[in-house]
Every structure is written in C-alpha cells, then in structure tokens.
Design a protein around this motif. Sequence first.
Motif, PDB file in Angstrom:
ATOM      1  N   ILE A 169      10.213   4.791   6.116  1.00 60.85           N
ATOM      2  CA  ILE A 169       9.208   3.804   6.521  1.00 60.85           C
ATOM      3  C   ILE A 169       9.773   2.871   7.572  1.00 60.85           C
ATOM      4  N   ARG A 170      10.978   2.420   7.372  1.00 65.59           N
ATOM      5  CA  ARG A 170      11.587   1.534   8.360  1.00 65.59           C
ATOM      6  C   ARG A 170      11.724   2.222   9.721  1.00 65.59           C
ATOM      7  N   SER A 171      11.864   3.527   9.735  1.00 67.97           N
ATOM      8  CA  SER A 171      12.010   4.246  11.004  1.00 67.97           C
ATOM      9  C   SER A 171      10.682   4.388  11.756  1.00 67.97           C
ATOM     10  N   VAL A 172       9.539   4.294  11.068  1.00 62.54           N
ATOM     11  CA  VAL A 172       8.257   4.427  11.749  1.00 62.54           C
ATOM     12  C   VAL A 172       7.599   3.082  12.061  1.00 62.54           C
ATOM     13  N   MET A 173       8.141   2.002  11.540  1.00 58.14           N
ATOM     14  CA  MET A 173       7.587   0.679  11.824  1.00 58.14           C
ATOM     15  C   MET A 173       8.189   0.125  13.113  1.00 58.14           C
ATOM     16  N   PRO A 174       7.401  -0.621  13.886  1.00 56.96           N
ATOM     17  CA  PRO A 174       7.881  -1.141  15.166  1.00 56.96           C
ATOM     18  C   PRO A 174       8.768  -2.383  15.043  1.00 56.96           C
ATOM     19  N   GLU A 175       9.114  -2.777  13.818  1.00 54.56           N
ATOM     20  CA  GLU A 175       9.928  -3.976  13.589  1.00 54.56           C
ATOM     21  C   GLU A 175      10.775  -3.785  12.340  1.00 54.56           C
ATOM     22  N   LYS A 176      11.776  -4.624  12.218  1.00 54.08           N
ATOM     23  CA  LYS A 176      12.607  -4.613  11.009  1.00 54.08           C
ATOM     24  C   LYS A 176      11.935  -5.472   9.949  1.00 54.08           C
ATOM     25  N   ILE A 193       8.660 -12.271  -1.868  1.00 51.91           N
ATOM     26  CA  ILE A 193       7.249 -12.558  -2.049  1.00 51.91           C
ATOM     27  C   ILE A 193       6.616 -11.674  -3.105  1.00 51.91           C
ATOM     28  N   ARG A 194       6.885 -10.383  -3.062  1.00 55.55           N
ATOM     29  CA  ARG A 194       6.233  -9.440  -3.962  1.00 55.55           C
ATOM     30  C   ARG A 194       7.233  -8.680  -4.831  1.00 55.55           C
ATOM     31  N   GLY A 195       8.401  -9.209  -4.996  1.00 56.73           N
ATOM     32  CA  GLY A 195       9.371  -8.557  -5.853  1.00 56.73           C
ATOM     33  C   GLY A 195      10.476  -7.866  -5.071  1.00 56.73           C
ATOM     34  N   PRO A 196      11.477  -7.409  -5.798  1.00 58.23           N
ATOM     35  CA  PRO A 196      12.684  -6.884  -5.151  1.00 58.23           C
ATOM     36  C   PRO A 196      12.531  -5.508  -4.506  1.00 58.23           C
ATOM     37  N   TYR A 197      11.530  -4.753  -4.873  1.00 60.28           N
ATOM     38  CA  TYR A 197      11.394  -3.397  -4.331  1.00 60.28           C
ATOM     39  C   TYR A 197      10.303  -3.344  -3.263  1.00 60.28           C
ATOM     40  N   THR A 198      10.360  -4.312  -2.359  1.00 63.09           N
ATOM     41  CA  THR A 198       9.322  -4.472  -1.350  1.00 63.09           C
ATOM     42  C   THR A 198       9.933  -4.738   0.015  1.00 63.09           C
ATOM     43  N   ASP A 199       9.373  -4.095   1.029  1.00 62.89           N
ATOM     44  CA  ASP A 199       9.670  -4.460   2.414  1.00 62.89           C
ATOM     45  C   ASP A 199       8.491  -5.264   2.925  1.00 62.89           C
ATOM     46  N   TYR A 200       8.790  -6.342   3.655  1.00 62.91           N
ATOM     47  CA  TYR A 200       7.753  -7.161   4.263  1.00 62.91           C
ATOM     48  C   TYR A 200       7.979  -7.164   5.762  1.00 62.91           C
ATOM     49  N   PHE A 201       7.025  -6.620   6.489  1.00 67.59           N
ATOM     50  CA  PHE A 201       7.075  -6.571   7.947  1.00 67.59           C
ATOM     51  C   PHE A 201       6.178  -7.700   8.460  1.00 67.59           C
TER      52      PHE A 201
END
Length: 142
Positions: free
Chosen positions: A23-30, A37-45
Amino acid sequence: MEFVVKPYKSIGPIKLGMTKKEIRSVMPEKPEDSHNIRGPYTDYFIKSSLFAYYTEENGVCEAVEFTEPVIALFEGKQLNGIPFAEAKNWLENFDSEMTFEKYVGVTSYKLGIGLYAPKYDEEHEPDAYVEAVIIFKKGYYD
C-alpha cells in the motif's frame, strides 16, 4: 483523486489484502508516523485523508477509510462529498438491506461499503453530506 470502488476488492490502487509495504508503494505520499488516531495497525496518509487498516502490525489491509480529496466512485456515481440521502438512495439500488444507524450512516454488508454521515437527520438535517467512506473485507465487522 478519483478512486473507483470495487466491492470487497479495492478502492483505486489499494486492494484489500495488500501488505502495508504494498500500500505504501502505491500511495503518492508517506504515511504519518506519529499518529495514533485509529489504533496501532493503521497507516494515515494526511494529504489524501486516507486510513488503511491492517489485521496486525505486519498484516494485510482489511479496510480503507477516506474523505475528500479522495472521491469514491461506485458504478459511475460519486459517494462522498454529496448529500447522504442521495448516496444512500444510489446504494439502495444495489443493496436494499443496508444497515442504517442514526448519527453514523449506513453499512452495506453485501457491498463492503459504509457511508459516514454523522450530521444526517431526516427531519433536522436532511441535506447533510457524506463525510467519509469505508470499504472493508468480508467479516471485518464480525
């Protein structure tokens, strides 16, 4: 950004079941590293206003939640940033058994799509907008 929703499969380039690295490789940002915000198993872009939820720290994506600037398109129709009643009526063409919860919105277990509209009230706020959309894998809410 306009992302097409494919029920129980994907939103734009993000496929349910992808790893955090994918997912991090297809998103245009880190993703924001310091959020909780939504717990430890979350990425927030932040710039995309998108959350990716994972099954565990190095698990796979089980849901994606987002607001504008991401525009969710389902069967050619925009789902967010429009009046909740309009989006709900559109989804009812595909799932007449959606679950409605006042001050939350609707969830379609048939489609794996949820619409968040906490300000919607049929009597007092009938024109409230969809604030967020979530797509999720089967069993996510079990």
